[in-house]
Design an enzyme around this catalytic site. Sequence first.
Site, PDB file in Angstrom:
ATOM      1  N   LYS A  63       0.856  -1.202   0.000  1.00  0.00           N
ATOM      2  CA  LYS A  63       0.000   0.000   0.000  1.00  0.00           C
ATOM      3  C   LYS A  63       0.884   1.240   0.000  1.00  0.00           C
ATOM      4  O   LYS A  63       0.649   2.174  -0.779  1.00  0.00           O
ATOM      5  CB  LYS A  63      -0.886   0.004   1.246  1.00  0.00           C
ATOM      6  CG  LYS A  63      -1.585   1.338   1.511  1.00  0.00           C
ATOM      7  CD  LYS A  63      -2.454   1.316   2.752  1.00  0.00           C
ATOM      8  CE  LYS A  63      -1.680   1.548   4.007  1.00  0.00           C
ATOM      9  NZ  LYS A  63      -1.314   2.936   4.299  1.00  0.00           N
ATOM     10  N   ASN A  64       1.914   1.242   0.833  1.00  0.00           N
ATOM     11  CA  ASN A  64       2.710   2.459   0.999  1.00  0.00           C
ATOM     12  C   ASN A  64       3.706   2.709  -0.130  1.00  0.00           C
ATOM     13  O   ASN A  64       4.389   3.727  -0.138  1.00  0.00           O
ATOM     14  CB  ASN A  64       3.407   2.430   2.361  1.00  0.00           C
ATOM     15  CG  ASN A  64       2.394   2.555   3.488  1.00  0.00           C
ATOM     16  OD1 ASN A  64       1.223   2.853   3.246  1.00  0.00           O
ATOM     17  ND2 ASN A  64       2.817   2.295   4.716  1.00  0.00           N
ATOM     18  N   ARG A  71      -5.042  10.201   4.597  1.00  0.00           N
ATOM     19  CA  ARG A  71      -4.036  11.150   5.060  1.00  0.00           C
ATOM     20  C   ARG A  71      -2.933  11.313   4.022  1.00  0.00           C
ATOM     21  O   ARG A  71      -2.418  12.390   3.782  1.00  0.00           O
ATOM     22  CB  ARG A  71      -3.538  10.614   6.402  1.00  0.00           C
ATOM     23  CG  ARG A  71      -2.103  10.695   6.662  1.00  0.00           C
ATOM     24  CD  ARG A  71      -1.678  12.008   7.241  1.00  0.00           C
ATOM     25  NE  ARG A  71      -0.236  12.122   7.069  1.00  0.00           N
ATOM     26  CZ  ARG A  71       0.392  13.273   7.077  1.00  0.00           C
ATOM     27  NH1 ARG A  71      -0.273  14.371   7.273  1.00  0.00           N
ATOM     28  NH2 ARG A  71       1.692  13.321   6.906  1.00  0.00           N
ATOM     29  N   CYS A 103      -5.333  12.126  11.938  1.00  0.00           N
ATOM     30  CA  CYS A 103      -5.940  10.816  11.681  1.00  0.00           C
ATOM     31  C   CYS A 103      -5.920  10.066  13.007  1.00  0.00           C
ATOM     32  O   CYS A 103      -5.584  10.602  14.049  1.00  0.00           O
ATOM     33  CB  CYS A 103      -5.155  10.088  10.605  1.00  0.00           C
ATOM     34  SG  CYS A 103      -3.617   9.462  11.237  1.00  0.00           S
ATOM     35  N   PRO A 150       1.081  16.727  11.155  1.00  0.00           N
ATOM     36  CA  PRO A 150       1.523  17.994  10.555  1.00  0.00           C
ATOM     37  C   PRO A 150       2.236  17.777   9.225  1.00  0.00           C
ATOM     38  O   PRO A 150       2.745  16.687   8.954  1.00  0.00           O
ATOM     39  CB  PRO A 150       2.492  18.552  11.598  1.00  0.00           C
ATOM     40  CG  PRO A 150       2.925  17.379  12.406  1.00  0.00           C
ATOM     41  CD  PRO A 150       1.787  16.403  12.392  1.00  0.00           C
ATOM     42  N   ILE A 151       2.252  18.815   8.405  1.00  0.00           N
ATOM     43  CA  ILE A 151       2.966  18.723   7.119  1.00  0.00           C
ATOM     44  C   ILE A 151       3.956  19.879   6.977  1.00  0.00           C
ATOM     45  O   ILE A 151       4.328  20.275   5.875  1.00  0.00           O
ATOM     46  CB  ILE A 151       1.965  18.728   5.926  1.00  0.00           C
ATOM     47  CG1 ILE A 151       1.060  19.967   5.969  1.00  0.00           C
ATOM     48  CG2 ILE A 151       1.140  17.457   5.879  1.00  0.00           C
ATOM     49  CD1 ILE A 151       0.247  20.166   4.690  1.00  0.00           C
ATOM     50  N   ASP A 152       4.416  20.389   8.124  1.00  0.00           N
ATOM     51  CA  ASP A 152       5.349  21.532   8.104  1.00  0.00           C
ATOM     52  C   ASP A 152       6.608  21.245   7.299  1.00  0.00           C
ATOM     53  O   ASP A 152       7.085  22.094   6.541  1.00  0.00           O
ATOM     54  CB  ASP A 152       5.706  21.952   9.534  1.00  0.00           C
ATOM     55  CG  ASP A 152       6.217  20.767  10.352  1.00  0.00           C
ATOM     56  OD1 ASP A 152       5.522  19.736  10.426  1.00  0.00           O
ATOM     57  OD2 ASP A 152       7.330  20.862  10.885  1.00  0.00           O
ATOM     58  N   ASP A 187       4.707   0.558  11.977  1.00  0.00           N
ATOM     59  CA  ASP A 187       3.475  -0.069  11.480  1.00  0.00           C
ATOM     60  C   ASP A 187       3.331  -1.508  11.946  1.00  0.00           C
ATOM     61  O   ASP A 187       2.253  -2.086  11.827  1.00  0.00           O
ATOM     62  CB  ASP A 187       3.435  -0.032   9.943  1.00  0.00           C
ATOM     63  CG  ASP A 187       3.358   1.393   9.425  1.00  0.00           C
ATOM     64  OD1 ASP A 187       3.637   1.599   8.232  1.00  0.00           O
ATOM     65  OD2 ASP A 187       3.057   2.290  10.213  1.00  0.00           O
ATOM     66  N   ILE A 238       7.550   7.170  16.805  1.00  0.00           N
ATOM     67  CA  ILE A 238       7.220   7.832  15.542  1.00  0.00           C
ATOM     68  C   ILE A 238       5.932   8.646  15.639  1.00  0.00           C
ATOM     69  O   ILE A 238       5.873   9.785  15.172  1.00  0.00           O
ATOM     70  CB  ILE A 238       7.116   6.800  14.390  1.00  0.00           C
ATOM     71  CG1 ILE A 238       8.391   5.954  14.288  1.00  0.00           C
ATOM     72  CG2 ILE A 238       6.796   7.506  13.068  1.00  0.00           C
ATOM     73  CD1 ILE A 238       9.639   6.729  13.888  1.00  0.00           C
ATOM     74  N   ARG A 292      -8.501  -0.676   4.457  1.00  0.00           N
ATOM     75  CA  ARG A 292      -7.623   0.330   3.838  1.00  0.00           C
ATOM     76  C   ARG A 292      -6.288  -0.287   3.440  1.00  0.00           C
ATOM     77  O   ARG A 292      -5.638   0.179   2.508  1.00  0.00           O
ATOM     78  CB  ARG A 292      -7.367   1.485   4.811  1.00  0.00           C
ATOM     79  CG  ARG A 292      -8.534   2.438   5.022  1.00  0.00           C
ATOM     80  CD  ARG A 292      -8.107   3.616   5.862  1.00  0.00           C
ATOM     81  NE  ARG A 292      -6.840   4.124   5.405  1.00  0.00           N
ATOM     82  CZ  ARG A 292      -5.886   4.608   6.225  1.00  0.00           C
ATOM     83  NH1 ARG A 292      -6.097   4.661   7.513  1.00  0.00           N
ATOM     84  NH2 ARG A 292      -4.754   5.063   5.735  1.00  0.00           N
TER      85      ARG A 292
HETATM   86  C1  EPZ Z   1       4.144   6.975   6.220  1.00  0.00           C
HETATM   87  O1  EPZ Z   1       3.327   7.971   6.837  1.00  0.00           O
HETATM   88  C2  EPZ Z   1       3.285   5.732   6.117  1.00  0.00           C
HETATM   89  N1  EPZ Z   1       2.111   5.991   5.287  1.00  0.00           N
HETATM   90  C3  EPZ Z   1       2.831   5.301   7.508  1.00  0.00           C
HETATM   91  O2  EPZ Z   1       2.103   4.081   7.364  1.00  0.00           O
HETATM   92  C4  EPZ Z   1       4.071   5.028   8.347  1.00  0.00           C
HETATM   93  O3  EPZ Z   1       3.673   4.688   9.664  1.00  0.00           O
HETATM   94  C5  EPZ Z   1       4.966   6.272   8.379  1.00  0.00           C
HETATM   95  O4  EPZ Z   1       5.285   6.675   7.022  1.00  0.00           O
HETATM   96  C6  EPZ Z   1       6.260   6.035   9.126  1.00  0.00           C
HETATM   97  O5  EPZ Z   1       6.959   4.982   8.547  1.00  0.00           O
HETATM   98  C7  EPZ Z   1       2.243   5.922   3.935  1.00  0.00           C
HETATM   99  O6  EPZ Z   1       3.310   5.661   3.412  1.00  0.00           O
HETATM  100  C8  EPZ Z   1       1.002   6.141   3.135  1.00  0.00           C
HETATM  101  P1  EPZ Z   1       6.098  10.435   8.335  1.00  0.00           P
HETATM  102  P2  EPZ Z   1       3.825   9.524   6.864  1.00  0.00           P
HETATM  103  O7  EPZ Z   1       5.968  11.668   7.536  1.00  0.00           O
HETATM  104  O8  EPZ Z   1       4.518   9.838   5.607  1.00  0.00           O
HETATM  105  C9  EPZ Z   1       5.851  13.714  11.824  1.00  0.00           C
HETATM  106  C10 EPZ Z   1       0.313   2.599   7.711  1.00  0.00           C
HETATM  107  O9  EPZ Z   1      -0.092   2.037   8.740  1.00  0.00           O
HETATM  108  N2  EPZ Z   1       5.862  14.734  10.757  1.00  0.00           N
HETATM  109  O10 EPZ Z   1       7.355   9.625   8.247  1.00  0.00           O
HETATM  110  O11 EPZ Z   1       2.690  10.359   7.280  1.00  0.00           O
HETATM  111  C11 EPZ Z   1       4.562  12.896  11.831  1.00  0.00           C
HETATM  112  O12 EPZ Z   1       3.550  13.552  12.559  1.00  0.00           O
HETATM  113  C12 EPZ Z   1       0.707   4.062   7.749  1.00  0.00           C
HETATM  114  O13 EPZ Z   1       0.457   2.038   6.594  1.00  0.00           O
HETATM  115  C13 EPZ Z   1       5.938  16.081  11.109  1.00  0.00           C
HETATM  116  O14 EPZ Z   1       5.980  16.439  12.280  1.00  0.00           O
HETATM  117  O15 EPZ Z   1       4.877   9.436   8.068  1.00  0.00           O
HETATM  118  C14 EPZ Z   1       4.994  11.604  12.494  1.00  0.00           C
HETATM  119  O16 EPZ Z   1       4.965  11.791  13.903  1.00  0.00           O
HETATM  120  C15 EPZ Z   1       0.446   4.689   9.102  1.00  0.00           C
HETATM  121  N3  EPZ Z   1       5.940  17.021  10.119  1.00  0.00           N
HETATM  122  C16 EPZ Z   1       6.444  11.438  12.024  1.00  0.00           C
HETATM  123  O17 EPZ Z   1       6.874  12.745  11.563  1.00  0.00           O
HETATM  124  C17 EPZ Z   1       5.872  16.679   8.797  1.00  0.00           C
HETATM  125  O18 EPZ Z   1       5.892  17.591   7.941  1.00  0.00           O
HETATM  126  C18 EPZ Z   1       6.611  10.438  10.902  1.00  0.00           C
HETATM  127  O19 EPZ Z   1       5.785  10.838   9.859  1.00  0.00           O
HETATM  128  C19 EPZ Z   1       5.792  15.301   8.457  1.00  0.00           C
HETATM  129  C20 EPZ Z   1       5.796  14.349   9.452  1.00  0.00           C
END
Ligand code: EPZ
Length: 419
Positions: free
Chosen positions: A22-23, A92, A116, A122-124, A308, A330, A400
Site C-alpha cells: 500500500k505504501n 491522510r 488521523c 503535521p505537514i510543516d 506499522d 514515531i 484500507r
Molecule cells: C508513512 O506515513 C506511512 N504511510 C505510515 O504508514 C508510516 O507509519 C509512516 O510513514 C512512518 O513509517 C504511507 O506511506 C502512506 P512520516 P507519513 O511523515 O509519511 C511527523 C500505515 O499504517 N511529521 O514519516 O505520514 C509525523 O507527525 C501508515 O500504513 C511532522 O511532524 O509518516 C509523524 O509523527 C500509518 N511534520 C512522524 O513525523 C511533517 O511535515 C513520521 O511521519 C511530516 C511528518
Amino acid sequence: MQKFIINGGRRLRGELALQGSKNSSLPIMAAALLCRGECTLHSCPRLTDVYAASRILNCVGCRCSFSDNTAVINAETVDRTQVSEELMREMRSSIIFMGAMLGRAGECVVSVPGGCELGPRPIDMHLAALRKMSVEIRESGGSIICRAVCGRAKGAKISLAFPSVGATENIILCAATAEGETVINNAAREPEICDLCGFLRACGADIKGDGESRIIIRGKQQLHGCEYTIMPDRIVGATYLSMVAAAKGELILTNACVQEMEPFLSVLEQTGCSVYTSENRIYLRSGTRLRAVKERIRTMPHPGFPTDAQAVLMAALSLADGTSIFEENIFDCRYRHTDALVKMGADIEVLGKVAVVKGVSSLCGANVAATDLRGGAAMVIAGLCAEGTSVITRICHIDRGYENMEEAVRLLGGDMRRV
Ligand code: EPZ
C-alpha cells in the site's frame, strides 16, 4: 457497517502470497501524474486507499483502470490541478499529490489532509521543503494554494529535521521534473522510497542515493510511461507472521521481501518461533508459547523496527511468557488498540510512549471496534487466539491496507467471516 466475526482457538497452517505494498502503491500512483504516457502497475493491491488515490487521479483528468492486481494510469489528459477537500480527506497520504501536481503542472490546490487516528499529522516539513524549491504556498481556509514562482519548481538543497517518509516522497515527486538538482539530506530510507524511485527511474527520472540518507535528483523536462511491478507489502507480511506466531501453526509467505523485512524478523525470532528465509520466501513455525522479547522494542525510521508493525506484534506478545516493553517513537498516539486488547484479557499498561505488555495465558473473545489500520489488524490477531467469539466493527480501517483479510485467514484454517 460490515464487521468481522471470529471464533478463536484454531491453529493456523498454510501458504500466502504477499500482496503489493500500500505504501508504495500510493506514491507511485501519484508519480504517474508526471508521465506523458501510460503507466502499467502490476501487483497493485485492491485496497480502499488505492481506490481513493484513483479517484484523486480521475479528479485531475487522469484515466485510471484496474483489472485484478494491475492498474493502468494514463496522465496524458491531465487538465486540472485542484483536488477537492472531500477527496483529500479520504486518506491522510493524499498530501503526496501536492508534490506530484507541482511536478506536472507547476501549481496545485489541495487541502490539509487533517489528523488521523494516529494523532495530529503535521505537514510543516513538506511545505518548508517545497518553499525552498521556489514554490509559493498560501494557506487559506484549509486550502493549500501552491504555485511555482517561475512556472516550474527549482532544485534545492533540503535538510529534513526528521526523515519523514511523506515529506521525502513529496520532494522527490516535485524534484523529478524541477529545473536543476535537488539534494535531500536526512531523507527517509524506507523500502517504499526505493520503490518509488525505481518506478521514476523506469520513467526516465535521474535519481541516485535512495535507501540512504542523501538522495540526489536531477530534474528532467518530462517523464515517459512505463510498466512496473510494485514491491510486496512488508507490513502485511509482518501482520500474518505475527498472527501465526501467536495462534500457533505454520506459515509459508511467498512473494516476500525478505531483506526489507529484516528489522521486523530480527525481533520476531527473539520470541522463540522458528523463522527460516530463502530468496523471496519466509517459513514460520510456532509450536510452543512465545517468549517475551527481552530487549525494549523501539519503533524507529527504517532500518529500525517499523512503527506499522508495533500493534500486530504487541497482539502476539500479549500471550507470551514474560513481559515485553514497546517504545513508540514515531507517532504521538499509536496505542489506541491497547484498550481493545485489554478488554480481551491482555495485561498492557501504557505510560506515555512506553507500553508494558505482561503476557497472559489466555485471551477471551469480546466485541471491539477497530481504531486504525494496524490496530484493527492487531484485534484480529487477538481474536484468532482468544477463547470464544470476537466481533470487530469499523473494519473499514482494516480494508484500507489488507486485501480480503478474512479470505487469507480462512485459507490458513482460521474461523473468520465478514458480515
Ligand atoms: C508513512 O506515513 C506511512 N504511510 C505510515 O504508514 C508510516 O507509519 C509512516 O510513514 C512512518 O513509517 C504511507 O506511506 C502512506 P512520516 P507519513 O511523515 O509519511 C511527523 C500505515 O499504517 N511529521 O514519516 O505520514 C509525523 O507527525 C501508515 O500504513 C511532522 O511532524 O509518516 C509523524 O509523527 C500509518 N511534520 C512522524 O513525523 C511533517 O511535515 C513520521 O511521519 C511530516 C511528518
